[in-house]
Enzyme design. Structure first.
Site, PDB file in Angstrom:
ATOM      1  N   THR A 133     -23.990  16.215  12.384  1.00 53.34           N
ATOM      2  CA  THR A 133     -23.637  15.114  11.239  1.00 53.34           C
ATOM      3  C   THR A 133     -24.898  15.125  10.345  1.00 53.34           C
ATOM      4  O   THR A 133     -25.972  15.251  11.032  1.00 53.34           O
ATOM      5  CB  THR A 133     -23.393  13.663  12.083  1.00 53.34           C
ATOM      6  OG1 THR A 133     -23.125  12.847  11.170  1.00 53.34           O
ATOM      7  CG2 THR A 133     -24.307  13.471  13.318  1.00 53.34           C
ATOM      8  N   TYR A 180     -26.251   7.271  17.331  1.00 55.50           N
ATOM      9  CA  TYR A 180     -25.281   8.130  17.201  1.00 55.50           C
ATOM     10  C   TYR A 180     -25.909   9.399  16.609  1.00 55.50           C
ATOM     11  O   TYR A 180     -25.950  10.500  17.303  1.00 55.50           O
ATOM     12  CB  TYR A 180     -23.922   7.670  16.219  1.00 55.50           C
ATOM     13  CG  TYR A 180     -23.173   8.854  15.618  1.00 55.50           C
ATOM     14  CD1 TYR A 180     -22.341   9.395  16.428  1.00 55.50           C
ATOM     15  CD2 TYR A 180     -23.295   9.040  14.311  1.00 55.50           C
ATOM     16  CE1 TYR A 180     -21.583  10.526  16.124  1.00 55.50           C
ATOM     17  CE2 TYR A 180     -22.355  10.008  13.937  1.00 55.50           C
ATOM     18  CZ  TYR A 180     -21.597  10.840  14.798  1.00 55.50           C
ATOM     19  OH  TYR A 180     -20.932  11.869  14.291  1.00 55.50           O
ATOM     20  N   HIS A 211     -13.718   4.468   8.659  1.00 54.97           N
ATOM     21  CA  HIS A 211     -14.062   5.327   7.418  1.00 54.97           C
ATOM     22  C   HIS A 211     -13.618   4.727   6.186  1.00 54.97           C
ATOM     23  O   HIS A 211     -12.203   4.015   6.332  1.00 54.97           O
ATOM     24  CB  HIS A 211     -13.490   6.586   7.539  1.00 54.97           C
ATOM     25  CG  HIS A 211     -14.478   7.329   8.686  1.00 54.97           C
ATOM     26  ND1 HIS A 211     -13.768   7.983   9.759  1.00 54.97           N
ATOM     27  CD2 HIS A 211     -15.750   7.312   8.925  1.00 54.97           C
ATOM     28  CE1 HIS A 211     -14.838   8.585  10.587  1.00 54.97           C
ATOM     29  NE2 HIS A 211     -16.129   8.112  10.087  1.00 54.97           N
TER      30      HIS A 211
HETATM   31  N1  UFG Z   1     -17.453   1.451   3.273  1.00 48.18           N
HETATM   32  C1  UFG Z   1     -16.894   0.248   2.594  1.00 48.18           C
HETATM   33  N2  UFG Z   1     -15.776  -0.176   2.952  1.00 48.18           N
HETATM   34  C2  UFG Z   1     -15.256   0.374   4.249  1.00 48.18           C
HETATM   35  C3  UFG Z   1     -15.688   1.580   4.871  1.00 48.18           C
HETATM   36  C4  UFG Z   1     -16.777   2.052   4.214  1.00 48.18           C
HETATM   37  O1  UFG Z   1     -17.488  -0.138   1.724  1.00 48.18           O
HETATM   38  O2  UFG Z   1     -14.088  -0.411   4.518  1.00 48.18           O
HETATM   39  C5  UFG Z   1     -18.543   2.249   2.685  1.00 48.18           C
HETATM   40  C6  UFG Z   1     -19.636   2.546   3.737  1.00 48.18           C
HETATM   41  O3  UFG Z   1     -20.385   1.417   3.636  1.00 48.18           O
HETATM   42  C7  UFG Z   1     -20.359   3.663   3.092  1.00 48.18           C
HETATM   43  C8  UFG Z   1     -19.069   4.444   2.600  1.00 48.18           C
HETATM   44  O4  UFG Z   1     -18.152   3.437   2.409  1.00 48.18           O
HETATM   45  O5  UFG Z   1     -21.107   3.306   2.139  1.00 48.18           O
HETATM   46  C9  UFG Z   1     -18.581   5.713   3.450  1.00 48.18           C
HETATM   47  O6  UFG Z   1     -18.509   4.930   4.816  1.00 48.18           O
HETATM   48  P1  UFG Z   1     -17.767   5.993   5.947  1.00 48.18           P
HETATM   49  O7  UFG Z   1     -17.785   4.997   7.014  1.00 48.18           O
HETATM   50  O8  UFG Z   1     -16.586   6.417   5.290  1.00 48.18           O
HETATM   51  O9  UFG Z   1     -18.599   6.967   6.096  1.00 48.18           O
HETATM   52  P2  UFG Z   1     -20.361   6.995   6.466  1.00 48.18           P
HETATM   53  O10 UFG Z   1     -20.902   7.665   5.355  1.00 48.18           O
HETATM   54  O11 UFG Z   1     -20.837   5.879   6.902  1.00 48.18           O
HETATM   55  O12 UFG Z   1     -20.305   7.962   8.004  1.00 48.18           O
HETATM   56  C10 UFG Z   1     -19.788   9.308   7.874  1.00 48.18           C
HETATM   57  C11 UFG Z   1     -19.416   9.805   9.248  1.00 48.18           C
HETATM   58  C12 UFG Z   1     -20.381   9.300  10.441  1.00 48.18           C
HETATM   59  C13 UFG Z   1     -21.751  10.072   9.983  1.00 48.18           C
HETATM   60  C14 UFG Z   1     -22.295   9.758   8.805  1.00 48.18           C
HETATM   61  C15 UFG Z   1     -22.999  10.660   8.349  1.00 48.18           C
HETATM   62  O13 UFG Z   1     -18.056   8.925   9.391  1.00 48.18           O
HETATM   63  O14 UFG Z   1     -19.728   9.947  11.526  1.00 48.18           O
HETATM   64  O15 UFG Z   1     -20.982   9.930   7.502  1.00 48.18           O
HETATM   65  O16 UFG Z   1     -23.864  10.536   7.130  1.00 48.18           O
HETATM   66  F1  UFG Z   1     -22.490   9.603  10.779  1.00 48.18           F
END
Ligand code: UFG
Length: 319
Positions: A112, A136, A187
């Site tokens: 990841t 994680y 997500h």
């Molecule tokens: N976000 C929102 N509202 C939501 C969900 C997410 O504003 O309801 C934002 C988060 O704060 C972030 C962006 O959207 O800024 C993307 O969030 P995600 O949860 O979709 O994805 P992440 O970037 O946090 O996480 C993903 C994978 C993880 C991994 C990570 C690595 O889901 O497993 O990328 O960077 F660890």
């Protein structure tokens, strides 16, 4: 090849299992169904409901393992770090031991972008510092480290693929659709699409004061079909005694606001949004350089457009 896919009843694992079956491989899916769905296992694959700690029972005669089974909720990992070390590192070490005992020397590992933590520059290349900001990411990085050691010591042939933000759905040659359906959904894209589906009233935007053009976090979205194809290339690229690491993204960053706009356009729904607190541990910008996998393995995204990723996710929801 005879292949074991751990976590093959989950979102990414099931798409990879489907592509492997389509490519003519003999696939066994091992999944404890803690977060996966038995009906996501592709037709033509054998399904064994068990934990990765029980893999020894199915490894005989296998040519390789694609290892997806893991705990993958960043927030939960901060609350329950032991769970993440136990499942993601402990479980994988047990799997690697069983592989050695069975003489299975090839593994493709689901790593990841969270292994990098807060990056110093963008796009991120594989040689950049790895300083995970949550258990994680730390547990996935520990597995990457172990794979390197096992390659050096025991001649394991290993590839780690470091995914950025995966989205979209996959329609197999037989017409079957594989999509994201987590019981606990964190997500962005599925959470946004839950609004026009009537499952929630508004989407929360976690932080609008980041040092980015519109103040919301920027991420690199990759289509699950493109991501899955990389696993088939990685399998062929496995070389005894080597551990290779590749980033997988599309190379373009989109802010949370931009994702929202695309979702509004695709669904034709206004999708109300409310500003919420920053989510702890979210880096401002995470964009991959995928140049290494492009130049070394000839991988190329076929669906680089965020619109396609969102449209495929939207079209895949049964309604
Ligand atoms: N976000 C929102 N509202 C939501 C969900 C997410 O504003 O309801 C934002 C988060 O704060 C972030 C962006 O959207 O800024 C993307 O969030 P995600 O949860 O979709 O994805 P992440 O970037 O946090 O996480 C993903 C994978 C993880 C991994 C990570 C690595 O889901 O497993 O990328 O960077 F660890």
């Amino acid at each position: 090849m005879k292949l074991l896919v751990t976590g093959g009843a989950g979102y990414i694992g099931s798409v990879v299992a489907a592509q492997l079956v389509e490519a003519g491989h003999q696939v066994t899916v091992l999944d404890d169904l803690s977060t996966g769905h038995a009906d996501a296992v592709p037709e033509g694959a054998r399904f064994v409901e068990a934990s990765i700690t029980e893999a020894a029972a199915v490894l005989d005669g296998m040519d390789g393992v694609l290892h997806f089974a893991a705990k993958s909720l960043v927030g939960e990992s901060v609350q329950k770090p032991a769970l993440y070390w136990e499942h993601n590192l402990g479980g994988t070490l047990a799997l690697l031991d069983a592989m050695r005992a069975a003489g299975v020397g090839r593994v493709v590992f689901s790593s990841t972008a969270a292994t990098y933590g807060e990056p110093e520059r963008s796009p991120i290349v594989e040689t950049d510092p790895t300083r995970p900001t949550n258990p994680y990411g730390a547990s996935k990085l520990a597995v990457d480290t172990a794979l390197g050691a096992f390659a050096g010591l025991y001649g394991l042939a290993a590839v780690s693929l470091r995914y950025f933000n995966v989205g979209g759905a996959y329609t197999a040659a037989d017409g079957r659709v594989y999509r994201e359906r987590h019981t606990v959904e964190t997500h962005l894209i599925p959470n946004v699409l839950a609004v026009p589906l009537g499952q929630r009233e508004a989407v929360s935007v976690f932080g609008t004061d980041y040092p980015t053009p519109d103040g919301t976090c920027v991420r690199d979205y990759i289509h699950v079909a493109d991501l899955a194809r990389a696993h088939l290339l990685a399998l062929d690229a496995c070389a005894p005694g080597e551990h290779k690491i590749y980033n997988l993204g599309s190379g373009t960053g989109f802010s949370v606001q931009e994702v929202l706009s695309v979702c509004r356009e695709v669904t034709g729904h206004e999708i109300p949004a409310v500003v919420a607190e920053r989510r702890p541990g979210d880096p401002a910008v995470l964009v991959a350089s995928s140049e290494k996998i492009k130049s070394e393995l000839g991988w190329k995204p076929e669906h680089p457009s965020l619109r396609d990723i969102v449209a495929d996710a939207w079209d895949a929801v049964p309604r």
